[in-house]
Scaffold this active site. Structure first.
Site, mmCIF file in Angstrom:
data_model
loop_
_atom_site.group_PDB
_atom_site.id
_atom_site.type_symbol
_atom_site.label_atom_id
_atom_site.label_comp_id
_atom_site.label_asym_id
_atom_site.label_seq_id
_atom_site.Cartn_x
_atom_site.Cartn_y
_atom_site.Cartn_z
ATOM 1 N N HIS A 1 10.461 -49.141 44.751
ATOM 2 C CA HIS A 1 9.516 -50.092 44.168
ATOM 3 C C HIS A 1 8.102 -49.804 44.667
ATOM 4 O O HIS A 1 7.917 -49.352 45.803
ATOM 5 C CB HIS A 1 9.935 -51.516 44.539
ATOM 6 C CG HIS A 1 9.104 -52.580 43.906
ATOM 7 N ND1 HIS A 1 8.923 -52.680 42.539
ATOM 8 C CD2 HIS A 1 8.374 -53.588 44.459
ATOM 9 C CE1 HIS A 1 8.143 -53.710 42.282
ATOM 10 N NE2 HIS A 1 7.794 -54.264 43.427
ATOM 11 N N CYS B 1 7.124 -50.090 37.276
ATOM 12 C CA CYS B 1 6.414 -50.620 38.451
ATOM 13 C C CYS B 1 5.327 -49.672 38.961
ATOM 14 O O CYS B 1 4.334 -50.125 39.521
ATOM 15 C CB CYS B 1 7.381 -50.987 39.568
ATOM 16 S SG CYS B 1 8.244 -49.604 40.330
#
Length: 329
Positions: free
Chosen positions: A159, A85
């Site tokens: 994230h 990510c």
């Protein structure tokens, strides 16, 4: 999907800047942000994109996707690869800024995936040997890798989400969402404030029970910006020297110009030193120290010192320093 593993990489401007350069992108770097106020953002202009790192939690309500994003030329990819990510957030910015020189490799990738649905674009990122190798190049080449994807030492998942400006609008690009979120229309000069407001709202949602956030800006290479400013300064100083050498106002302006040149030169030297420090840190990140530690332990065991050091460490002494006192780091 590629079977090759993607490792976790540190959220660090030196890591991301070198990652961008190793992908072939020119004139871009990453800076860490400590505030989202207007003055802090202005100091890093031009800003091509913002990256928000936070502890991931399932959202109770799905964020509203903009369905016609492909018609507006927005590159969006679903995240289908564990640990990717960070790199995917960077790609989401680079591939949505047509003014950037992203190099041959990423240009070919963008052209190849044009028209792909978001999940296949995510697969294409995972299957790109170049992108994967660059991503993995910031981890030491040994097998002692964490089993839990994108977690910290406490097992918490983190994230990355990207924010950028394209086609007159501000876009939130999160690979865990079904598509991009349009945050509204804005000009190139004011989009960062709207994006900052969106990030502040997300921070406020978690601030009561979590303070683990990281903010990054994808900006113009500072060395390039300083060198361009220094070149302009030299030209201006030369023009002032020729214009009116005997004029007192011109002499004062020339002195101010030379002073600014000295400031820019010092700033450029400092930036080059910072880049050198980043390079050294990245070299340490990709160095495997396990063989050296193993050989040191073997040597200590061979000369009969290992057991005593282990016993001292277990007792909390940490070994003896040269003056017989515990060393303090």
């Amino acid at each position: 999907m590629s079977g090759e593993a993607w490792t976790t990489i540190e959220s660090d401007p030196g890591v991301f800047t070198e990652l961008i350069e190793r992908l072939g992108v020119k004139g871009v770097q990453v800076e860490e942000l400590y505030s989202l106020d207007a003055d802090s953002l202005q100091a890093f202009e031009p800003i091509y994109g913002l990256i928000f790192l936070f502890k991931w939690q399932a959202e109770p309500v799905a964020r509203p996707m903009y369905p016609e994003y492909e018609e507006r030329g927005i590159f969006f990819a679903k995240q289908v690869i564990n640990n990717a990510c960070a790199t995917q957030a960077i790609l989401s910015i680079l591939l949505n800024r047509p003014e950037l020189d992203i190099g041959e490799e990423l240009s070919q990738f963008r052209n190849f995936t044009a028209g792909f649905p978001a999940d296949l674009r995510g697969e294409a990122i995972g299957n790109s040997e170049t992108i994967r190798e660059v991503h993995n190049s910031f981890t030491a080449p040994h097998a002692l890798l964490p089993e839990n994807p994108e977690t910290d030492s406490e097992g918490e998942a983190f994230h990355f989400v990207a924010y950028t400006h394209r086609d007159g609008s501000i876009w939130e690009l999160d690979g865990l969402q079904p598509g991009p979120v349009c945050l509204g229309e804005a000009g190139q000069d004011e989009w960062t404030q709207t994006a900052a407001s969106a990030m502040k709202k997300r921070i406020a949602q978690h601030a009561s029970h979590d303070i683990k956030f990281n903010l990054l800006a994808v900006t113009k290479c500072r060395r390039t910006a300083l060198q361009d400013a220094l070149t302009d300064n030299w030209v201006r100083c030369a023009a002032l020297e020729e214009a009116a050498p005997g004029s007192s106002p011109a002499a004062q302006e020339l002195a101010a110009c030379r002073h600014e040149g000295a400031r820019l030169s010092a700033a450029l030297d400092a930036e080059c030193s910072r880049r050198a420090a980043w390079s050294d840190e990245n070299l340490r990140r990709r160095t495997d120290y396990v063989p050296a530690v193993f050989n040191l332990l073997t040597a200590l065991a061979a000369c009969g010192e290992l057991k005593g050091l282990v016993a001292a460490a277990a007792a909390g002494g940490g070994g003896a320093s040269g003056n017989g006192e515990s060393s303090d780091t």
